[in-house]
Every structure is written in structure tokens, then in C-alpha cells.
Write a protein that holds these residues in place. Sequence first.
Motif, PDB file in Angstrom:
ATOM      1  N   VAL A 156     -75.269 -70.923 -22.216  1.00 50.34           N
ATOM      2  CA  VAL A 156     -74.676 -72.095 -21.588  1.00 50.34           C
ATOM      3  C   VAL A 156     -74.218 -73.037 -22.695  1.00 50.34           C
ATOM      4  N   VAL A 157     -72.919 -73.255 -22.755  1.00 49.52           N
ATOM      5  CA  VAL A 157     -72.318 -74.102 -23.785  1.00 49.52           C
ATOM      6  C   VAL A 157     -71.491 -75.161 -23.072  1.00 49.52           C
ATOM      7  N   THR A 158     -71.914 -76.427 -23.155  1.00 45.02           N
ATOM      8  CA  THR A 158     -71.190 -77.470 -22.427  1.00 45.02           C
ATOM      9  C   THR A 158     -70.000 -78.013 -23.209  1.00 45.02           C
ATOM     10  N   SER A 159     -70.095 -78.050 -24.545  1.00 45.44           N
ATOM     11  CA  SER A 159     -68.963 -78.531 -25.338  1.00 45.44           C
ATOM     12  C   SER A 159     -68.615 -77.492 -26.392  1.00 45.44           C
ATOM     13  N   GLY A 160     -67.322 -77.337 -26.649  1.00 46.51           N
ATOM     14  CA  GLY A 160     -66.887 -76.308 -27.590  1.00 46.51           C
ATOM     15  C   GLY A 160     -65.580 -76.666 -28.256  1.00 46.51           C
ATOM     16  N   GLN A 161     -64.927 -75.630 -28.770  1.00 47.70           N
ATOM     17  CA  GLN A 161     -63.662 -75.789 -29.474  1.00 47.70           C
ATOM     18  C   GLN A 161     -62.644 -74.811 -28.905  1.00 47.70           C
ATOM     19  N   VAL A 162     -61.387 -75.228 -28.893  1.00 51.36           N
ATOM     20  CA  VAL A 162     -60.284 -74.356 -28.502  1.00 51.36           C
ATOM     21  C   VAL A 162     -59.343 -74.261 -29.691  1.00 51.36           C
ATOM     22  N   HIS A 163     -59.101 -73.045 -30.154  1.00 51.31           N
ATOM     23  CA  HIS A 163     -58.171 -72.812 -31.251  1.00 51.31           C
ATOM     24  C   HIS A 163     -56.916 -72.173 -30.676  1.00 51.31           C
ATOM     25  N   ILE A 164     -55.776 -72.829 -30.863  1.00 48.44           N
ATOM     26  CA  ILE A 164     -54.496 -72.344 -30.338  1.00 48.44           C
ATOM     27  C   ILE A 164     -53.601 -72.022 -31.521  1.00 48.44           C
ATOM     28  N   LYS A 165     -53.197 -70.753 -31.624  1.00 45.25           N
ATOM     29  CA  LYS A 165     -52.247 -70.348 -32.654  1.00 45.25           C
ATOM     30  C   LYS A 165     -50.931 -70.036 -31.949  1.00 45.25           C
ATOM     31  N   ALA A 166     -49.962 -70.913 -32.120  1.00 46.31           N
ATOM     32  CA  ALA A 166     -48.684 -70.792 -31.418  1.00 46.31           C
ATOM     33  C   ALA A 166     -47.592 -70.403 -32.407  1.00 46.31           C
ATOM     34  N   THR A 167     -47.165 -69.151 -32.351  1.00 44.51           N
ATOM     35  CA  THR A 167     -46.061 -68.697 -33.183  1.00 44.51           C
ATOM     36  C   THR A 167     -44.825 -68.538 -32.303  1.00 44.51           C
ATOM     37  N   PHE A 168     -43.718 -68.184 -32.910  1.00 48.99           N
ATOM     38  CA  PHE A 168     -42.505 -67.968 -32.124  1.00 48.99           C
ATOM     39  C   PHE A 168     -42.608 -66.706 -31.282  1.00 48.99           C
ATOM     40  N   ASN A 169     -43.443 -65.758 -31.700  1.00 41.71           N
ATOM     41  CA  ASN A 169     -43.521 -64.475 -31.010  1.00 41.71           C
ATOM     42  C   ASN A 169     -44.696 -64.335 -30.049  1.00 41.71           C
ATOM     43  N   ASN A 170     -45.732 -65.154 -30.185  1.00 40.20           N
ATOM     44  CA  ASN A 170     -46.925 -64.998 -29.352  1.00 40.20           C
ATOM     45  C   ASN A 170     -47.744 -66.283 -29.411  1.00 40.20           C
ATOM     46  N   THR A 171     -48.690 -66.418 -28.490  1.00 43.58           N
ATOM     47  CA  THR A 171     -49.646 -67.525 -28.513  1.00 43.58           C
ATOM     48  C   THR A 171     -51.035 -66.945 -28.314  1.00 43.58           C
ATOM     49  N   ILE A 172     -51.943 -67.236 -29.245  1.00 46.06           N
ATOM     50  CA  ILE A 172     -53.299 -66.707 -29.191  1.00 46.06           C
ATOM     51  C   ILE A 172     -54.258 -67.876 -29.005  1.00 46.06           C
ATOM     52  N   ILE A 173     -55.150 -67.763 -28.016  1.00 50.96           N
ATOM     53  CA  ILE A 173     -56.081 -68.829 -27.693  1.00 50.96           C
ATOM     54  C   ILE A 173     -57.500 -68.312 -27.780  1.00 50.96           C
ATOM     55  N   SER A 174     -58.349 -68.992 -28.546  1.00 49.12           N
ATOM     56  CA  SER A 174     -59.760 -68.631 -28.672  1.00 49.12           C
ATOM     57  C   SER A 174     -60.602 -69.838 -28.297  1.00 49.12           C
ATOM     58  N   VAL A 175     -61.589 -69.616 -27.426  1.00 44.57           N
ATOM     59  CA  VAL A 175     -62.526 -70.665 -27.051  1.00 44.57           C
ATOM     60  C   VAL A 175     -63.851 -70.332 -27.713  1.00 44.57           C
ATOM     61  N   SER A 176     -64.407 -71.289 -28.468  1.00 43.32           N
ATOM     62  CA  SER A 176     -65.646 -71.036 -29.192  1.00 43.32           C
ATOM     63  C   SER A 176     -66.615 -72.193 -28.985  1.00 43.32           C
ATOM     64  N   ASP A 177     -67.864 -71.970 -29.401  1.00 47.71           N
ATOM     65  CA  ASP A 177     -68.821 -73.064 -29.383  1.00 47.71           C
ATOM     66  C   ASP A 177     -68.623 -73.898 -30.651  1.00 47.71           C
ATOM     67  N   LYS A 178     -69.479 -74.891 -30.868  1.00 47.68           N
ATOM     68  CA  LYS A 178     -69.309 -75.785 -32.016  1.00 47.68           C
ATOM     69  C   LYS A 178     -69.516 -75.084 -33.352  1.00 47.68           C
TER      70      LYS A 178
END
Length: 141
Positions: free
Chosen positions: A26-48
Motif C-alpha cells: 500500500v503506497v499512498t504517495s509516489g512519483q510519476v515519470h513521463i518520458k515524452a518523445t516524438f515517437n512514443n510516450t512512456i509512463i512509470s508510476v513508482s513509490d518515493k
Amino acid sequence: MTEEVKQAEVAEVKATKVKGKKGKRVVTSGQVHIKATFNNTIISVSDKKGQVLSQSSAGANGFRGSKKGTAYAAQIAAEKAGEIAKKDHGLSSVDVYVKGIGLGRDSAIRAFSGLGIKIDSITDQTPIAHGGVRPKGERKP
């Protein structure tokens, strides 16, 4: 008849003793890493600490070719990653880190706020070129 009943009871006992996976964290607060290139978008949700809870990309959601770089594809990818993190891990607030100059930057952030996840901060980590180091002097004859 009695043999069938005994076999059914043995099957039930075996079914209850099977070891399963560990419980979800159970993780109430975390981080979202968004890598937005012209060809793709990659999203990772992680804990602190940076341990990934869920991830998704435009390509993983069925978009192919030039459609992967669109804002709509980034929105769908962010919704999928956010739903998994919210449902499985109880994520409620995030810090967003954006890297890249693709079309999916804003729409991915809006998708997270649309899921009811509170956004605490947004940080742009896009690398900026500075021209490199000073070149070595010209060779003497």
C-alpha cells in the motif's frame, strides 16, 4: 459415495494450502515519470524510493506507427498506469517528473488528475544541450 466425498475434501484442503503471492504494497504517495518523445510516450508510476508500481506506454496500448506519438495515446497510457497504481496499491498523491518534448506531456498529466490522483508537484527534467566542452586546440605543424 464416501470415496468421492473424501476426494472432494482432500481437494479442498490442497486448494487452501496453496501458497500465493505476497500481498500488494500500500503506497499512498509516489512519483510519476513521463518520458515524452516524438515517437512514443512512456509512463512509470513508482513509490518515493523509485521502485516501479506500474508502467505503460502508447505502444503497449495498441498504438502503432505515428499514432504512438499523439497526445491521445499518451492519455490512454497514463490512464492505464494510473488505474493499476490506484487500484492495486492505493496511490492517492504523486509528484510528476516530465522528460522530453513530445506531444503527450500535458495530456498525460491531465489524465492523472482526471483519475482523482492529487498532483503535488510537476518537475521538468528535459535535458538541455549547451554546446559541449571547449574543443582541443588546432594541431601545430
